[in-house]
Design a protein around this motif. Structure first.
Motif, PDB file in Angstrom:
ATOM      1  N   ASN A   5     -12.423 -15.127  -2.100  1.00 46.02           N
ATOM      2  CA  ASN A   5     -13.210 -14.767  -0.920  1.00 46.02           C
ATOM      3  C   ASN A   5     -12.638 -13.588  -0.143  1.00 46.02           C
ATOM      4  O   ASN A   5     -13.224 -13.162   0.850  1.00 46.02           O
ATOM      5  CB  ASN A   5     -13.340 -15.972   0.012  1.00 46.02           C
ATOM      6  N   ILE A   6     -11.488 -13.063  -0.571  1.00 42.46           N
ATOM      7  CA  ILE A   6     -10.876 -11.937   0.131  1.00 42.46           C
ATOM      8  C   ILE A   6     -11.628 -10.655  -0.200  1.00 42.46           C
ATOM      9  O   ILE A   6     -11.673 -10.225  -1.346  1.00 42.46           O
ATOM     10  CB  ILE A   6      -9.386 -11.782  -0.248  1.00 42.46           C
ATOM     11  N   ARG A   7     -12.190 -10.043   0.826  1.00 47.76           N
ATOM     12  CA  ARG A   7     -12.910  -8.784   0.610  1.00 47.76           C
ATOM     13  C   ARG A   7     -12.159  -7.594   1.198  1.00 47.76           C
ATOM     14  O   ARG A   7     -12.370  -6.466   0.773  1.00 47.76           O
ATOM     15  CB  ARG A   7     -14.310  -8.865   1.209  1.00 47.76           C
ATOM     16  N   ASN A   8     -11.295  -7.847   2.191  1.00 49.06           N
ATOM     17  CA  ASN A   8     -10.482  -6.781   2.777  1.00 49.06           C
ATOM     18  C   ASN A   8      -9.019  -7.209   2.727  1.00 49.06           C
ATOM     19  O   ASN A   8      -8.577  -8.000   3.563  1.00 49.06           O
ATOM     20  CB  ASN A   8     -10.907  -6.510   4.220  1.00 49.06           C
ATOM     21  N   PRO A   9      -8.250  -6.712   1.763  1.00 52.22           N
ATOM     22  CA  PRO A   9      -6.866  -7.162   1.600  1.00 52.22           C
ATOM     23  C   PRO A   9      -5.852  -6.424   2.469  1.00 52.22           C
ATOM     24  O   PRO A   9      -4.645  -6.616   2.306  1.00 52.22           O
ATOM     25  CB  PRO A   9      -6.606  -6.886   0.122  1.00 52.22           C
ATOM     26  N   GLY A  10      -6.313  -5.582   3.394  1.00 46.52           N
ATOM     27  CA  GLY A  10      -5.376  -4.851   4.245  1.00 46.52           C
ATOM     28  C   GLY A  10      -4.512  -3.918   3.427  1.00 46.52           C
ATOM     29  O   GLY A  10      -5.001  -3.174   2.586  1.00 46.52           O
ATOM     30  N   ASN A  11      -3.196  -3.976   3.662  1.00 47.56           N
ATOM     31  CA  ASN A  11      -2.281  -3.135   2.867  1.00 47.56           C
ATOM     32  C   ASN A  11      -1.272  -4.017   2.124  1.00 47.56           C
ATOM     33  O   ASN A  11      -0.080  -3.735   2.129  1.00 47.56           O
ATOM     34  CB  ASN A  11      -1.571  -2.104   3.749  1.00 47.56           C
ATOM     35  N   ILE A  12      -1.777  -5.070   1.502  1.00 45.24           N
ATOM     36  CA  ILE A  12      -0.891  -5.935   0.723  1.00 45.24           C
ATOM     37  C   ILE A  12      -0.217  -5.124  -0.382  1.00 45.24           C
ATOM     38  O   ILE A  12      -0.762  -4.130  -0.857  1.00 45.24           O
ATOM     39  CB  ILE A  12      -1.659  -7.126   0.096  1.00 45.24           C
ATOM     40  N   SER A  13       0.969  -5.547  -0.741  1.00 54.24           N
ATOM     41  CA  SER A  13       1.706  -4.829  -1.774  1.00 54.24           C
ATOM     42  C   SER A  13       2.335  -5.816  -2.739  1.00 54.24           C
ATOM     43  O   SER A  13       2.427  -7.010  -2.463  1.00 54.24           O
ATOM     44  CB  SER A  13       2.774  -3.937  -1.144  1.00 54.24           C
ATOM     45  N   ALA A  14       2.763  -5.318  -3.858  1.00 52.24           N
ATOM     46  CA  ALA A  14       3.404  -6.131  -4.880  1.00 52.24           C
ATOM     47  C   ALA A  14       4.352  -5.258  -5.676  1.00 52.24           C
ATOM     48  O   ALA A  14       4.215  -4.034  -5.707  1.00 52.24           O
ATOM     49  CB  ALA A  14       2.364  -6.765  -5.797  1.00 52.24           C
ATOM     50  N   LYS A  15       5.325  -5.890  -6.329  1.00 49.49           N
ATOM     51  CA  LYS A  15       6.266  -5.128  -7.154  1.00 49.49           C
ATOM     52  C   LYS A  15       5.619  -4.664  -8.456  1.00 49.49           C
ATOM     53  O   LYS A  15       5.709  -3.501  -8.836  1.00 49.49           O
ATOM     54  CB  LYS A  15       7.494  -5.973  -7.464  1.00 49.49           C
ATOM     55  N   LYS A  16       4.952  -5.600  -9.152  1.00 49.41           N
ATOM     56  CA  LYS A  16       4.464  -5.295 -10.495  1.00 49.41           C
ATOM     57  C   LYS A  16       2.954  -5.151 -10.598  1.00 49.41           C
ATOM     58  O   LYS A  16       2.464  -4.439 -11.472  1.00 49.41           O
ATOM     59  CB  LYS A  16       4.943  -6.382 -11.458  1.00 49.41           C
ATOM     60  N   GLY A  17       2.196  -5.864  -9.754  1.00 47.13           N
ATOM     61  CA  GLY A  17       0.757  -5.764  -9.884  1.00 47.13           C
ATOM     62  C   GLY A  17       0.015  -6.814  -9.090  1.00 47.13           C
ATOM     63  O   GLY A  17       0.589  -7.539  -8.268  1.00 47.13           O
ATOM     64  N   PHE A  18      -1.287  -6.918  -9.365  1.00 43.87           N
ATOM     65  CA  PHE A  18      -2.173  -7.819  -8.642  1.00 43.87           C
ATOM     66  C   PHE A  18      -2.970  -8.664  -9.631  1.00 43.87           C
ATOM     67  O   PHE A  18      -3.217  -8.256 -10.758  1.00 43.87           O
ATOM     68  CB  PHE A  18      -3.134  -7.024  -7.751  1.00 43.87           C
ATOM     69  N   GLY A  45     -14.454 -14.814  -9.606  1.00 42.37           N
ATOM     70  CA  GLY A  45     -15.475 -14.999  -8.579  1.00 42.37           C
ATOM     71  C   GLY A  45     -15.370 -14.004  -7.439  1.00 42.37           C
ATOM     72  O   GLY A  45     -16.283 -13.905  -6.612  1.00 42.37           O
ATOM     73  N   ASN A  46     -14.256 -13.264  -7.360  1.00 42.77           N
ATOM     74  CA  ASN A  46     -14.126 -12.243  -6.323  1.00 42.77           C
ATOM     75  C   ASN A  46     -14.918 -11.005  -6.747  1.00 42.77           C
ATOM     76  O   ASN A  46     -14.595 -10.368  -7.749  1.00 42.77           O
ATOM     77  CB  ASN A  46     -12.656 -11.869  -6.106  1.00 42.77           C
ATOM     78  N   THR A  47     -15.955 -10.690  -5.992  1.00 38.54           N
ATOM     79  CA  THR A  47     -16.826  -9.559  -6.319  1.00 38.54           C
ATOM     80  C   THR A  47     -16.558  -8.349  -5.436  1.00 38.54           C
ATOM     81  O   THR A  47     -17.299  -7.367  -5.477  1.00 38.54           O
ATOM     82  CB  THR A  47     -18.303  -9.961  -6.171  1.00 38.54           C
ATOM     83  N   TYR A  48     -15.494  -8.432  -4.613  1.00 37.80           N
ATOM     84  CA  TYR A  48     -15.233  -7.379  -3.634  1.00 37.80           C
ATOM     85  C   TYR A  48     -14.150  -6.404  -4.083  1.00 37.80           C
ATOM     86  O   TYR A  48     -14.082  -5.285  -3.573  1.00 37.80           O
ATOM     87  CB  TYR A  48     -14.807  -7.996  -2.297  1.00 37.80           C
ATOM     88  N   LEU A  49     -13.312  -6.821  -5.021  1.00 37.81           N
ATOM     89  CA  LEU A  49     -12.154  -6.023  -5.411  1.00 37.81           C
ATOM     90  C   LEU A  49     -12.068  -5.909  -6.921  1.00 37.81           C
ATOM     91  O   LEU A  49     -12.638  -6.735  -7.647  1.00 37.81           O
ATOM     92  CB  LEU A  49     -10.864  -6.653  -4.865  1.00 37.81           C
ATOM     93  N   LYS A  50     -11.328  -4.901  -7.389  1.00 39.06           N
ATOM     94  CA  LYS A  50     -11.102  -4.755  -8.828  1.00 39.06           C
ATOM     95  C   LYS A  50      -9.740  -4.099  -9.056  1.00 39.06           C
ATOM     96  O   LYS A  50      -9.153  -3.497  -8.146  1.00 39.06           O
ATOM     97  CB  LYS A  50     -12.206  -3.914  -9.470  1.00 39.06           C
ATOM     98  N   ILE A  51      -9.247  -4.225 -10.280  1.00 42.62           N
ATOM     99  CA  ILE A  51      -7.978  -3.614 -10.671  1.00 42.62           C
ATOM    100  C   ILE A  51      -8.248  -2.636 -11.816  1.00 42.62           C
ATOM    101  O   ILE A  51      -8.915  -2.979 -12.789  1.00 42.62           O
ATOM    102  CB  ILE A  51      -6.966  -4.680 -11.123  1.00 42.62           C
ATOM    103  N   ALA A  52      -7.744  -1.415 -11.653  1.00 41.78           N
ATOM    104  CA  ALA A  52      -7.865  -0.406 -12.714  1.00 41.78           C
ATOM    105  C   ALA A  52      -6.513   0.267 -12.875  1.00 41.78           C
ATOM    106  O   ALA A  52      -5.957   0.778 -11.892  1.00 41.78           O
ATOM    107  CB  ALA A  52      -8.944   0.619 -12.364  1.00 41.78           C
ATOM    108  N   ASP A  53      -5.990   0.239 -14.102  1.00 39.71           N
ATOM    109  CA  ASP A  53      -4.668   0.817 -14.372  1.00 39.71           C
ATOM    110  C   ASP A  53      -3.616   0.263 -13.420  1.00 39.71           C
ATOM    111  O   ASP A  53      -2.741   0.989 -12.934  1.00 39.71           O
ATOM    112  CB  ASP A  53      -4.713   2.342 -14.280  1.00 39.71           C
ATOM    113  N   ASN A  54      -3.748  -1.034 -13.129  1.00 40.83           N
ATOM    114  CA  ASN A  54      -2.784  -1.772 -12.310  1.00 40.83           C
ATOM    115  C   ASN A  54      -2.849  -1.427 -10.819  1.00 40.83           C
ATOM    116  O   ASN A  54      -1.997  -1.844 -10.044  1.00 40.83           O
ATOM    117  CB  ASN A  54      -1.347  -1.566 -12.815  1.00 40.83           C
TER     118      ASN A  54
END
Length: 407
Positions: A256-269, A274-283
């Motif tokens: 249900n997260i559509r606005n993730p702010g400025n979340i960060s991660a070391k390796k990826g996401f 079911g989340n239709t608001y976000l996508k991952i491309a080339d990590n």
């Protein structure tokens, strides 16, 4: 008293440390010094740039022009009967400054009247300081907390929680009463829990996490909460910027997260089905329509990245600390937000002429950086600090008027 101050054309969003005006950040540069009712450039031979009187701010000189009016609260206002408030100075500067000239009269010159006036001024100054202190909000720091403080309770008189000093590292719990209506979530922290009065109309705590009252927005997450197992309530759609301080190897984003702010991660996401608001491309994390580039992993190592067509916004801290060496932004990008490339390994970037806005410190602390711009000159909505640097080792080379990247 804590807060930030501004005089248009001279400084903005600054703090006052003793008699110095300092940039509001870690190791902020000293911009001016306050001496004998004047604002001077720093240094022994610093030039006087402004003169203060009880009711206004003037250019230096015998007949210096009035630039601004000043209220008894320290509000800096445009000149004229209905001048807008455009900045602020400390109240002590107002009361330290001389009064405007007045005609003397026998009654004004008596010792008794002088004592009464001084006492009244002192009472008013205390009242104004208290009012300003309350409006600026509660700041927990070494002036009112011990270094080993574990629990901070917002005093009842405050309606705003402004900041908890980063140096107070031992804070475990923050107690927020029903009257707190504002929280500067970018400037607060704790390790275990936020505790909010159930009658508070703006905020709510669940399992120690601070949410807005409707539980649609994550305001701040204690650093000790394990986000590898913790799930936000299903009502949550937004994570505010800087709400999460911990750095996970892989950040799991709920459906249900559509606005993730400025979340960060070391390796990826990882995005929940079911989340239709976000996508991952080339990590790299994007909005599902590809218009917003949210975040690149800290350990993402690329010698060259061509950002896909369709991206319009590079979010704040999107490439913070990322190991990407060269980036080409496509025509169509409109905004690069504050701190977008801070502390990154970037050494070359191409900015197309479509970019309308660049925020403060977008390329801060990027060593050996060359910025190639398609535009002929800095855009009108690019921050004055868009390529700001503190030391020569971080000074970027900026080239305007290049039709295409040369790398």
């Amino acid at each position: 008293m804590a807060g930030t101050y501004a005089i248009p054309g001279y400084f903005e969003n600054c703090v006052i440390k003793g008699d110095r005006v300092v940039e509001n950040r870690f190791l902020g540069k000293v911009l001016f010094e306050y001496k004998n009712h004047t604002l001077k450039e720093p240094g022994f031979l610093g030039k006087t740039v402004l003169v203060f009187k009880r009711d206004g701010i003037f250019e230096p000189g015998f007949a210096g022009k009035r630039l601004f009016n000043v209220s008894k609260y320290g509000e800096v206002k445009e000149t004229g009967l209905f001048g807008r408030t455009v900045g602020a100075i400390p109240t002590q500067w107002v009361y330290d400054a001389p009064l405007p000239p007045k005609e003397e009269s026998p009654s004004n010159s008596s010792e008794e009247t002088h004592v009464d006036t001084r006492a009244q001024d002192e009472r008013e100054l205390r009242e104004y300081k208290e009012e300003l202190d309350e409006s600026l909000g509660y700041v927990a720091d070494y002036t009112n907390c011990k270094p080993e403080t574990k629990k901070i309770t917002v005093p009842a008189k405050y309606s705003k929680l402004t900041a908890i000093a980063p140096a107070l590292k031992s804070v475990e719990t923050v107690v927020i009463h029903a009257g707190v209506l504002q929280v500067s979530q970018q400037s607060i922290h704790c390790s275990k829990a936020y505790v909010v009065d159930e009658n508070n109309p703006k905020f709510k705590s669940i399992d120690g996490v601070l949410y807005n009252k409707e539980v649609t927005t994550v305001v701040s997450v204690p650093s000790g909460i394990d986000l590898t197992t913790y799930r936000f309530p299903e009502t949550v759609t937004t994570i505010m910027e800087n709400a999460i301080s911990c750095l996970l190897d892989v950040f799991f984003i709920q459906k249900n997260i559509r606005n993730p702010g400025n979340i960060s991660a070391k390796k990826g996401f990882e995005i929940e089905d079911g989340n239709t608001y976000l996508k991952i491309a080339d990590n790299i994390l994007y909005s599902s329509d590809g218009k917003i580039l949210y975040s690149a992993p800290k350990k993402l190592k690329l010698s060259r990245l061509v950002v896909p067509d369709g991206v319009e916004t590079i979010k704040a801290k999107a490439f913070s600390s990322a190991k990407v060496e060269q980036i080409i932004l496509p025509n169509g990008v409109k905004e690069i937000m504050s701190n977008a490339f801070i502390d990154s390994s970037l050494n070359k970037i191409f900015i197309p002429s479509s970019v309308e806005v660049i925020g403060d410190w977008a390329f801060y602390r990027t060593k050996g950086l060359t910025i190639e711009c398609q535009a002929e000159q800095k855009g009108p909505h690019w921050s004055e600090k868009w390529a700001h640097y503190d030391f020569d080792m971080y000074k970027p080379i900026i080239i305007f008027g290049l039709p295409n990247p040369d790398f």
